[in-house]
Motif scaffolding. Sequence first.
Motif, PDB file in Angstrom:
ATOM      1  N   SER A 230       0.727  -1.110  -0.008  1.00 17.85           N
ATOM      2  CA  SER A 230       0.028   0.033  -0.015  1.00 17.85           C
ATOM      3  C   SER A 230       0.808   1.413  -0.046  1.00 17.85           C
ATOM      4  CB  SER A 230      -0.824   0.105   1.196  1.00 17.85           C
ATOM      5  OG  SER A 230      -0.083   0.115   2.308  1.00 17.85           O
ATOM      6  N   GLY A 231       2.011   1.260   0.161  1.00 18.13           N
ATOM      7  CA  GLY A 231       3.137   2.327   0.708  1.00 18.13           C
ATOM      8  C   GLY A 231       2.532   3.337   1.815  1.00 18.13           C
ATOM      9  N   GLY A 232       2.058   2.553   2.687  1.00 19.11           N
ATOM     10  CA  GLY A 232       1.485   3.389   3.764  1.00 19.11           C
ATOM     11  C   GLY A 232       0.275   3.521   3.962  1.00 19.11           C
ATOM     12  N   PRO A 233      -0.492   4.082   5.103  1.00 18.37           N
ATOM     13  CA  PRO A 233      -2.140   3.939   5.026  1.00 18.37           C
ATOM     14  C   PRO A 233      -2.468   4.885   3.981  1.00 18.37           C
ATOM     15  CG  PRO A 233      -0.819   4.521   7.226  1.00 18.37           C
ATOM     16  CD  PRO A 233       0.272   4.592   6.310  1.00 18.37           C
ATOM     17  N   GLN A 234      -3.760   4.155   3.581  1.00 17.89           N
ATOM     18  CA  GLN A 234      -4.431   4.654   2.180  1.00 17.89           C
ATOM     19  C   GLN A 234      -5.927   4.862   2.770  1.00 17.89           C
ATOM     20  OE1 GLN A 234      -2.916   5.840  -0.156  1.00 17.89           O
ATOM     21  NE2 GLN A 234      -0.792   5.125   0.208  1.00 17.89           N
ATOM     22  N   PRO A 235      -6.373   6.057   2.134  1.00 19.71           N
ATOM     23  CA  PRO A 235      -7.840   6.073   2.304  1.00 19.71           C
ATOM     24  C   PRO A 235      -8.863   4.811   1.891  1.00 19.71           C
ATOM     25  CG  PRO A 235      -7.352   7.932   1.074  1.00 19.71           C
ATOM     26  CD  PRO A 235      -6.206   6.867   1.251  1.00 19.71           C
ATOM     27  N   TYR A 236      -9.801   4.461   2.919  1.00 17.78           N
ATOM     28  CA  TYR A 236     -10.580   3.484   2.508  1.00 17.78           C
ATOM     29  C   TYR A 236     -12.159   4.096   2.896  1.00 17.78           C
ATOM     30  CZ  TYR A 236     -13.611  -0.465   3.550  1.00 17.78           C
ATOM     31  OH  TYR A 236     -14.801  -1.502   3.956  1.00 17.78           O
ATOM     32  N   ARG A 237     -12.870   3.616   1.923  1.00 16.98           N
ATOM     33  CA  ARG A 237     -14.379   4.159   1.821  1.00 16.98           C
ATOM     34  C   ARG A 237     -15.334   2.906   1.744  1.00 16.98           C
ATOM     35  NH1 ARG A 237     -15.883   9.372   1.676  1.00 16.98           N
ATOM     36  NH2 ARG A 237     -14.221  10.610   2.656  1.00 16.98           N
ATOM     37  N   TRP A 238     -16.463   2.730   2.116  1.00 17.40           N
ATOM     38  CA  TRP A 238     -17.565   1.758   2.041  1.00 17.40           C
ATOM     39  C   TRP A 238     -18.967   2.456   2.038  1.00 17.40           C
ATOM     40  CZ3 TRP A 238     -18.075  -3.526   1.600  1.00 17.40           C
ATOM     41  CH2 TRP A 238     -19.294  -4.073   1.808  1.00 17.40           C
ATOM     42  N   SER A 239     -19.538   2.288   1.061  1.00 20.10           N
ATOM     43  CA  SER A 239     -21.038   2.769   1.118  1.00 20.10           C
ATOM     44  C   SER A 239     -22.016   1.708   0.625  1.00 20.10           C
ATOM     45  CB  SER A 239     -21.248   3.831   0.001  1.00 20.10           C
ATOM     46  OG  SER A 239     -22.618   4.556  -0.002  1.00 20.10           O
ATOM     47  N   GLN A 240     -23.140   1.362   1.377  1.00 19.27           N
ATOM     48  CA  GLN A 240     -24.221   0.334   1.267  1.00 19.27           C
ATOM     49  C   GLN A 240     -25.412   1.028   1.167  1.00 19.27           C
ATOM     50  OE1 GLN A 240     -23.387  -3.314   3.498  1.00 19.27           O
ATOM     51  NE2 GLN A 240     -25.518  -3.301   3.944  1.00 19.27           N
ATOM     52  N   GLY A 241     -26.291   0.675   0.331  1.00 18.61           N
ATOM     53  CA  GLY A 241     -27.585   1.036   0.256  1.00 18.61           C
ATOM     54  C   GLY A 241     -28.664  -0.280   0.318  1.00 18.61           C
ATOM     55  N   GLN A 242     -29.864  -0.087   0.364  1.00 17.92           N
ATOM     56  CA  GLN A 242     -30.933  -0.975   0.632  1.00 17.92           C
ATOM     57  C   GLN A 242     -31.938  -0.807  -0.389  1.00 17.92           C
ATOM     58  OE1 GLN A 242     -32.649  -1.666   4.400  1.00 17.92           O
ATOM     59  NE2 GLN A 242     -34.172  -3.187   3.694  1.00 17.92           N
TER      60      GLN A 242
END
Length: 287
Positions: A230-242
């Motif tokens: 990864s080369g160090g900490p990287q942004p992580y995003r998660w989006s969920q809908g129903q």
Amino acid sequence: MGRSGGRGHGHRGALRAGCCLAAGLLVLAGCTSGGAPRGSAGGSARPSPTDTPSSPSTAGTGTTGAGGSPAPLVPELDEQQQPRDRAEARALLDRIVIDRDVFGPDVRRSTPFESDPGSWPVLGQDCVWRTAGLPPDVLATSTRQFHIPAADGHGRVRIHATVTVHRTREESGWETAHAMEEVLRCPNQVLRAGEQLTGLWGASLYLGEQLNGWSEDAFSESGQWVGNDSGGPQPYRWSQGQFGPVTVAVAGRGATGFTEEALVALIVQGTGRMMYRAGEALGKVAR
């Protein structure tokens, strides 16, 4: 392995929390640093209006209503169209799942591309992800993996898109609640050896709460991803809908030189497209 769809049941009422990231796709796009998307390195993978709701006859107007909330983009569920068995669920899933073209010309299929349809990720009490069989409430699920190759001064970006079809609307709602429980219980999670998510936080909003006009129940998660390459900490995003018995989700893991705004744009594009397709397949108005 990593996240896929949702996980089962949990205590729903205690999990409602207000925050910008979870208020809906429009807010998700505006909550990155600086408040407005700037695009990625190389200018790739930006949202387009294709297959998005455009008229009140399909899924609402999308305009702002009383109290600053958007008019709902969610049609009424046609319960007669809900799948009754695994074969019908798989056919529905195939109508909703997306491919790389949704994200733009720079996105590629990863290898492996699609998850085992009989497997389900489970977060243990030790906050480590493992694979199990499908739970009884899940009729069908699919996670597809994509990436943007390292180029133009940025590293490799990873994207996962998931569709899960439950037996009932109630069961898909519990999936969202359980996803929120996982963040509260495990703000740091191990995906596999040498790969983890850290500093996770999230929130879930019902349709009509704050700016959520796009999903019956919206969940969003944010943190950092750390891996061997990864080369160090990287942004992580998660989006969920129903929508009804269906949940859709897109997860993104950033890379050095790739803006967080561009990562959010990919997530918005993928999640919005799958939600629209779910509404077309199961909504009374859309039919």
